[in-house]
Scaffold this active site. Structure first.
Site, short mmCIF file in Angstrom:
data_model
loop_
_atom_site.label_atom_id
_atom_site.label_comp_id
_atom_site.label_asym_id
_atom_site.label_seq_id
_atom_site.Cartn_x
_atom_site.Cartn_y
_atom_site.Cartn_z
N GLY A 254 -10.79 0.53 0.44
CA GLY A 254 -11.37 -0.42 -0.50
C GLY A 254 -11.08 -0.10 -1.95
CG LEU B 242 -8.92 -4.12 -1.74
CD1 LEU B 242 -8.64 -5.48 -1.11
CD2 LEU B 242 -8.41 -3.01 -0.84
CG HIS C 164 -5.32 -1.19 -1.61
ND1 HIS C 164 -6.00 -0.83 -2.75
CD2 HIS C 164 -5.34 -0.08 -0.81
CE1 HIS C 164 -6.43 0.41 -2.66
NE2 HIS C 164 -6.04 0.89 -1.48
#
Ligand code: AMP
Length: 294
Positions: A31, A33, A37
């Site tokens: 996570g 991001l 990503h």
């Protein structure tokens, strides 16, 4: 885009996608991001009809005193970025869902995990392999996407998939960088403004090493000494954990370009480092095609 928290429900969805002849792409992340990503999700969407993104800060890959408790989170922002990039599902389980009481299993890829980051973060890659193996069994992907930014992780996961016959393909995706060359990372958030400016030393040192090799310097120990001098004259560099030259497939250390015969081995030179800027640990690497110069 659907948000799934239950492992059983995620597995049922993946099974039904496969029955419908969808190609399932999987992008595991912790996570917070960024464009790195996002590029993995976009690559997955190009190849696959359905993309599952996981967001899970995996406790077992953090050592004592590492940043598990303070790892940055912004789920609302992550959701927007994931949807815009083309994710169809976000699998974001609670820790208890992944590691219920009495959990005992573990996956380890020996040797590849004992050098570079592995020697500074004992147990890290075992934690990574265990959670990734579990997530492969939950999301049942045809293809899984990993960034070459974490090159050692990519190689270890590829080996795990080959050795344990996971029926899927690992796809390595290029490192996405900021305008000044710094590799994007969720951990860049920890850097103060001046630390962030000086973080460019990682990519610059790797480029310096590569240009010395291109210019005919073959003694990699001497090149390392030159690079280390540059690091330690840079403000905020508190520790160079490693600055390594290795075979990009076996991770064997290489001390001289001449002595190591890359020809026909199919592998290139990996130049990789882990450096603390203040208290933040950053990594970077570059794969260098040696065949062009030997
Ligand atoms: P993380 O959330 O840091 O565990 O990273 C999740 C995935 O994103 C891993 O496969 C990383 O290698 C990849 N990744 C992280 N940063 C970058 C980047 N700058 N460029 C490409 N991939 C990245």
């Amino acid at each position: 885009m659907e948000i799934i928290k239950s492992a059983k429900q995620m597995q049922e969805i993946s099974l039904s996608l496969r029955k419908l002849n969808d190609t399932v792409g999987f992008v595991p992340t912790m996570g917070y991001l960024h464009k790195g990503h996002v590029s993995l999700i976009e690559n997955a969407k190009k190849d696959c009809s359905k993309v599952i993104l996981s967001i899970f800060v995996n406790p077992t890959q953090f050592g004592d005193g590492e940043d598990y408790e303070k790892y940055p989170k912004d789920f609302d922002r992550d959701k927007k970025l994931a949807m815009a990039a083309g994710a169809d599902y976000i699998f974001t389980p609670l820790v208890e869902e992944i590691y219920p009481a009495g959990f005992k299993a573990s996956v380890k890829v020996r040797e590849l995990d004992s050098v570079m980051c592995g020697s500074f973060r004992p147990g890290h890659f075992e934690g990574v392999c265990t959670v990734v193996a579990k997530f492969f069994n939950i999301t049942l992907p045809h293809r899984a996407y990993f960034g070459l930014k974490d090159y050692q992780q990519y190689l270890i996961i590829k080996k795990m998939v080959a050795d344990l016959n996971f029926p899927l393909r690992i796809v390595g995706c290029p490192i996405i960088r900021e305008d000044d060359g710094v590799a994007m990372s969720s951990r860049n958030k920890y850097l103060s403004e001046s630390e962030r400016k000086n973080a460019v030393i990682l990519v610059e040192s790797i480029k310096l090493a590569a240009s010395l090799i291109k210019n005919g310097f073959t003694n990699l120990e001497h090149i390392r000494d030159t690079v280390l001098e540059k690091f330690y004259s840079t403000p905020f560099v508190s520790k160079v954990e490693y600055f390594d030259f290795r075979d990009s497939e076996t991770l064997e250390g290489i001390s001289s370009i001449n002595k190591h015969d890359f020809k026909g081995s199919g592998s290139d030179l990996l130049i990789a480092c882990a450096v603390r800027i203040g208290s933040t640990r950053l990594i970077d690497n570059m794969i260098f095609d040696v065949s062009a110069i030997i």
